[in-house]
Design a protein around this motif. Structure first.
Motif, PDB file in Angstrom:
ATOM      1  N   TYR A   1      21.042  52.949  16.179  1.00  0.00           N
ATOM      2  CA  TYR A   1      21.745  53.510  15.034  1.00  0.00           C
ATOM      3  C   TYR A   1      21.583  55.014  15.110  1.00  0.00           C
ATOM      4  CZ  TYR A   1      17.147  51.901  13.252  1.00  0.00           C
ATOM      5  OH  TYR A   1      15.832  51.565  13.106  1.00  0.00           O
ATOM      6  N   LEU A   2      22.727  55.691  15.102  1.00  0.00           N
ATOM      7  CA  LEU A   2      22.801  57.109  15.436  1.00  0.00           C
ATOM      8  C   LEU A   2      23.563  57.866  14.350  1.00  0.00           C
ATOM      9  CD1 LEU A   2      23.979  56.615  19.139  1.00  0.00           C
ATOM     10  CD2 LEU A   2      21.619  57.023  18.380  1.00  0.00           C
ATOM     11  N   LYS A   3      23.446  59.185  14.397  1.00  0.00           N
ATOM     12  CA  LYS A   3      24.298  60.014  13.569  1.00  0.00           C
ATOM     13  C   LYS A   3      25.729  59.960  14.118  1.00  0.00           C
ATOM     14  CE  LYS A   3      20.696  63.222  12.046  1.00  0.00           C
ATOM     15  NZ  LYS A   3      20.237  64.638  12.020  1.00  0.00           N
ATOM     16  N   PRO A   4      26.745  60.181  13.259  1.00  0.00           N
ATOM     17  CA  PRO A   4      28.118  60.111  13.744  1.00  0.00           C
ATOM     18  C   PRO A   4      28.385  60.974  14.976  1.00  0.00           C
ATOM     19  CG  PRO A   4      28.135  60.117  11.361  1.00  0.00           C
ATOM     20  CD  PRO A   4      26.692  60.327  11.784  1.00  0.00           C
TER      21      PRO A   4
ATOM     22  N   ASP B   1      26.484  50.942  13.115  1.00  0.00           N
ATOM     23  CA  ASP B   1      25.528  51.517  12.167  1.00  0.00           C
ATOM     24  C   ASP B   1      25.342  53.001  12.424  1.00  0.00           C
ATOM     25  OD1 ASP B   1      25.104  49.123  10.931  1.00  0.00           O
ATOM     26  OD2 ASP B   1      23.174  48.708  11.874  1.00  0.00           O
ATOM     27  N   ALA B   2      25.379  53.789  11.362  1.00  0.00           N
ATOM     28  CA  ALA B   2      25.179  55.233  11.475  1.00  0.00           C
ATOM     29  C   ALA B   2      24.449  55.737  10.229  1.00  0.00           C
ATOM     30  CB  ALA B   2      26.509  55.957  11.642  1.00  0.00           C
ATOM     31  N   TYR B   3      23.869  56.917  10.355  1.00  0.00           N
ATOM     32  CA  TYR B   3      23.200  57.552   9.220  1.00  0.00           C
ATOM     33  C   TYR B   3      23.441  59.051   9.301  1.00  0.00           C
ATOM     34  CZ  TYR B   3      19.621  59.044  12.547  1.00  0.00           C
ATOM     35  OH  TYR B   3      18.973  59.625  13.615  1.00  0.00           O
ATOM     36  N   ARG B   4      23.343  59.711   8.147  1.00  0.00           N
ATOM     37  CA  ARG B   4      23.578  61.159   8.095  1.00  0.00           C
ATOM     38  C   ARG B   4      22.351  61.926   7.653  1.00  0.00           C
ATOM     39  NH1 ARG B   4      28.348  59.543   4.139  1.00  0.00           N
ATOM     40  NH2 ARG B   4      26.440  58.553   3.367  1.00  0.00           N
ATOM     41  N   THR B   5      21.456  61.274   6.927  1.00  0.00           N
ATOM     42  CA  THR B   5      20.302  61.945   6.346  1.00  0.00           C
ATOM     43  C   THR B   5      19.029  61.178   6.689  1.00  0.00           C
ATOM     44  OG1 THR B   5      20.375  60.689   4.282  1.00  0.00           O
ATOM     45  CG2 THR B   5      21.746  62.679   4.408  1.00  0.00           C
TER      46      THR B   5
ATOM     47  N   HIS C   1      29.755  59.816  18.633  1.00  0.00           N
ATOM     48  CA  HIS C   1      30.886  60.438  19.328  1.00  0.00           C
ATOM     49  C   HIS C   1      30.535  60.716  20.791  1.00  0.00           C
ATOM     50  CE1 HIS C   1      33.848  60.870  16.191  1.00  0.00           C
ATOM     51  NE2 HIS C   1      32.940  61.376  15.351  1.00  0.00           N
ATOM     52  N   GLN C   2      29.308  61.109  21.044  1.00  0.00           N
ATOM     53  CA  GLN C   2      28.873  61.339  22.416  1.00  0.00           C
ATOM     54  C   GLN C   2      28.876  60.036  23.212  1.00  0.00           C
ATOM     55  OE1 GLN C   2      28.255  64.228  23.969  1.00  0.00           O
ATOM     56  NE2 GLN C   2      27.901  63.077  25.866  1.00  0.00           N
ATOM     57  N   VAL C   3      28.432  58.955  22.581  1.00  0.00           N
ATOM     58  CA  VAL C   3      28.465  57.646  23.237  1.00  0.00           C
ATOM     59  C   VAL C   3      29.907  57.249  23.553  1.00  0.00           C
ATOM     60  CG1 VAL C   3      27.993  55.178  22.924  1.00  0.00           C
ATOM     61  CG2 VAL C   3      26.293  56.878  22.230  1.00  0.00           C
ATOM     62  N   PHE C   4      30.819  57.456  22.604  1.00  0.00           N
ATOM     63  CA  PHE C   4      32.226  57.153  22.854  1.00  0.00           C
ATOM     64  C   PHE C   4      32.754  57.954  24.038  1.00  0.00           C
ATOM     65  CE2 PHE C   4      32.736  56.337  18.010  1.00  0.00           C
ATOM     66  CZ  PHE C   4      32.198  55.075  18.150  1.00  0.00           C
ATOM     67  N   GLU C   5      32.400  59.226  24.074  1.00  0.00           N
ATOM     68  CA  GLU C   5      32.882  60.092  25.161  1.00  0.00           C
ATOM     69  C   GLU C   5      32.333  59.636  26.502  1.00  0.00           C
ATOM     70  OE1 GLU C   5      32.746  64.823  26.476  1.00  0.00           O
ATOM     71  OE2 GLU C   5      32.292  64.237  24.409  1.00  0.00           O
ATOM     72  N   GLU C   6      31.047  59.312  26.544  1.00  0.00           N
ATOM     73  CA  GLU C   6      30.440  58.874  27.800  1.00  0.00           C
ATOM     74  C   GLU C   6      31.052  57.576  28.306  1.00  0.00           C
ATOM     75  OE1 GLU C   6      26.144  58.798  27.814  1.00  0.00           O
ATOM     76  OE2 GLU C   6      26.063  60.522  26.459  1.00  0.00           O
ATOM     77  N   SER C   7      31.461  56.721  27.392  1.00  0.00           N
ATOM     78  CA  SER C   7      32.010  55.423  27.788  1.00  0.00           C
ATOM     79  C   SER C   7      33.495  55.468  28.108  1.00  0.00           C
ATOM     80  CB  SER C   7      31.778  54.401  26.669  1.00  0.00           C
ATOM     81  OG  SER C   7      32.541  54.733  25.522  1.00  0.00           O
ATOM     82  N   GLY C   8      34.161  56.514  27.672  1.00  0.00           N
ATOM     83  CA  GLY C   8      35.611  56.588  27.855  1.00  0.00           C
ATOM     84  C   GLY C   8      36.386  55.795  26.815  1.00  0.00           C
TER      85      GLY C   8
END
Length: 236
Positions: free
Chosen positions: A192-195, A171-175, A199-206
């Motif tokens: 539920y986060l902004k895209p 889940d994500a939102y932009r506005t 991306h930061q979560v993906f980076e932190e997790s590898g």
């Protein structure tokens, strides 16, 4: 780690409610048990009836093509619910070894008859499989039901099992408008986060696999509360 619209052939469906269902804490409490009410009870507490209709077949074909899967390969669907995608992957690629994992005892007990025996009960943040044991792993609209730190754990687990040959949808939102819809509509998601925040979560997790977003949108022709939602996954 590309953004991939792997579920683009899944039909969109519009649901209209007279009031935002998630503002009722009882609806949230019941839904987060992932029991009968969530899958086959009233729409205010979940899917309003979660039944097989074949909508996942074109998605299954795209998954097989994208990951170049073949008979004998092993794949895992995390958050498999009643196993609709598991069933359809087995149909479009006979001989593919498809396994599912879900936290819901109810869903696993009411799965498609064709996939009985292919399921494990468990949670995405601690997967009971060995490293690199699957040719591909999918996790559709599931890990956002965890808090942010557990989302990281879940992505690390997906990476561990798949070596990056994976797809997650979250889940994500932009506005602010889209955020408000999540607040009123989504029953089970904790994160539920902004895209860019995902991306930061993906980076932190590898995590290095593919990904996409579920974004709820308003219907300009409905003047109360409406989410034109893509009912994509095994968890909302």
């Amino acid at each position: 780690m590309p953004e991939l619209h792997l579920l683009q052939k899944l039909p969109r469906s519009k649901r209209k409610l007279s009031k935002p269902r998630s503002l009722d804490i009882e609806n949230q409490r019941v839904a987060r048990q992932f029991g009968q009410e969530y899958f086959d009870g009233p729409r205010e507490q979940g899917y309003g009836g979660y039944t097989y209709d074949g909508r996942w077949l074109p998605v299954a074909r795209d998954i097989v093509d994208h990951f170049q899967l073949k008979p004998g390969d092993k794949v895992l669907d995390i958050g498999c619910a009643k196993g609709f995608l598991v069933n359809d992957l087995m149909q479009v690629c006979p001989g593919l070894q498809v396994f599912g994992l879900d936290i819901s005892e109810y869903a696993l007990n009411h799965c498609e008859p064709s996939v009985k025996g292919n399921f494990v009960k468990g949670t995405a943040k601690s997967l009971p499989f060995s490293d690199n044991s699957f040719q591909a792993v999918f996790c559709i609209n599931t890990i956002h039901n965890l808090d942010r730190q557990d989302c990281i754990f879940a992505l690390q687990e997906i990476q561990r099992l798949s070596n990056g040959k994976a797809f997650v949808q979250v889940d994500a939102y932009r506005t602010q408008e889209e955020f408000d819809i999540f607040q009123g509509w989504v029953l089970t998601a904790l994160t539920y986060l902004k895209p860019e925040e995902w991306h930061q979560v993906f980076e932190e997790s590898g995590y290095t696999g593919d990904y996409d977003w579920t974004i709820l949108e308003t219907d300009p022709n409905w003047n109360k509360f409406d989410a034109s939602i893509n009912e994509l996954g095994e968890k909302e």
